[in-house]
Design an enzyme around this catalytic site. Structure first.
Site, PDB file in Angstrom:
ATOM      1  N   CYS A  47      76.338  -2.382  23.238  1.00 41.50           N
ATOM      2  CA  CYS A  47      76.090  -0.992  23.594  1.00 41.50           C
ATOM      3  C   CYS A  47      76.225  -0.694  25.069  1.00 41.50           C
ATOM      4  O   CYS A  47      76.385   0.459  25.447  1.00 41.50           O
ATOM      5  CB  CYS A  47      74.693  -0.582  23.130  1.00 41.50           C
ATOM      6  SG  CYS A  47      73.375  -1.565  23.860  1.00 41.50           S
ATOM      7  N   GLY A  48      76.139  -1.676  25.919  1.00 49.30           N
ATOM      8  CA  GLY A  48      76.345  -1.419  27.337  1.00 49.30           C
ATOM      9  C   GLY A  48      75.181  -0.681  27.966  1.00 49.30           C
ATOM     10  O   GLY A  48      74.088  -0.588  27.441  1.00 49.30           O
TER      11      GLY A  48
END
Length: 278
Positions: A121-122
């Site tokens: 997801c960063g």
């Protein structure tokens, strides 16, 4: 001797098919941590992120992350290299990158939210669209357009250029194309946002920003962080094989980005600024 990790890892598997089985080798997409450290002119050091990534193009990943998050201005990097600090174990040398800045390390409180990211997801970066206005301007309408026929050909061209995906089946890709559909550069990673960071980092280190005459094509869905990173790089058209998120569409509409989703075969949805698709 320290072994540098590669983009693929070979393992033994038992393959089952009906009532039959066989043992064989299989290639997996490598996933390992990468720590990004900053060093200022006065010697101040700070870890800015630890992200899970596929080894390869690590310096571009660091540069792209720093640019996309607005932490380092264009031209603010003196050098990037693998870390040789004494606190880094030899087996971790190729999983730690040091970025030398020609200015101070950004305000330390602003770095707290960046400390840990994942390949899935960063980092969201700014918590809201309003915060993006502090560092990003709306994209100019200009004369940049792309035809539907060009868009329809992008997924196949992206897939054909994915060398590591062909071996593992486990990587995302981000490709940069001209308005005529010519592939300019492509990067792969287990994290779709990492693939975009690598691509933006490549452009940043080559002095090619802003990418205001290009189309970004990503495998999978178009998330907020992907559109945010594309906006920071000045990309006017972002395309995805799958769906965009609601916040990605909000960002695209607010900043004048053309966002295309469900680009498959000769069909797609244009969620914002359809005028660029001529």
């Amino acid at each position: 001797m320290t072994v540098r990790p590669g983009p693929t890892t070979r393992v033994r598997v038992r393959e089952l098919s009906g009532s039959a089985s066989r043992d064989r080798r299989d290639d997996l997409a490598t996933e390992e941590p990468l720590e990004i450290r900053l060093i200022s002119l006065d010697g101040t050091r700070r870890t800015v992120a630890i992200t899970m990534r596929t080894p390869g193009h690590d310096f571009e990943l660091a540069a792209g992350f720093l640019h996309g998050e607005g932490l380092v201005p264009p031209g603010g990097i003196i050098a990037i290299g693998y870390c040789t600090d004494g606190d880094v174990a030899p087996e971790a040398r190729y999983n730690t990158v040091t970025v030398r800045l020609n200015g101070p390390v950004p305000d330390l409180p602003a770095l707290d939210r960046h400390f840990l990211t994942s390949s899935a997801c960063g980092v969201c970066g700014s918590a809201s669209l309003d915060a993006l206005h502090d560092r990003c301007r709306p994209l100019p309408t200009g004369s940049f357009t792309v035809t539907p026929e060009t868009l329809y050909g992008l997924p196949d061209r992206l897939r054909a250029a994915q060398g590591v995906f062909g071996k593992t089946g486990g990587l995302h890709a981000a490709g940069l194309f001209t308005s005529g559909g010519e592939l300019v550069a492509l990067r792969e990673d287990v994290g779709r946002h990492n693939a975009v960071d690598k691509l933006v980092g490549w452009a940043s280190l080559a002095g090619l920003l802003p990418l205001d005459r290009h189309v970004l094509m990503v495998s999978g869905r178009a998330s907020y962080e992907i559109t945010q990173k594309a906006l920071a790089a000045g990309v006017p058209v972002v395309c995805a094989v799958s769906a965009p998120s609601s916040l990605a569409v909000d960002l695209a509409r607010e900043f004048g980005m053309t966002l295309v989703g469900f680009l498959r075969g000769e069909r797609c949805n244009v969620y914002s600024v359809p005028g660029r698709v001529s």
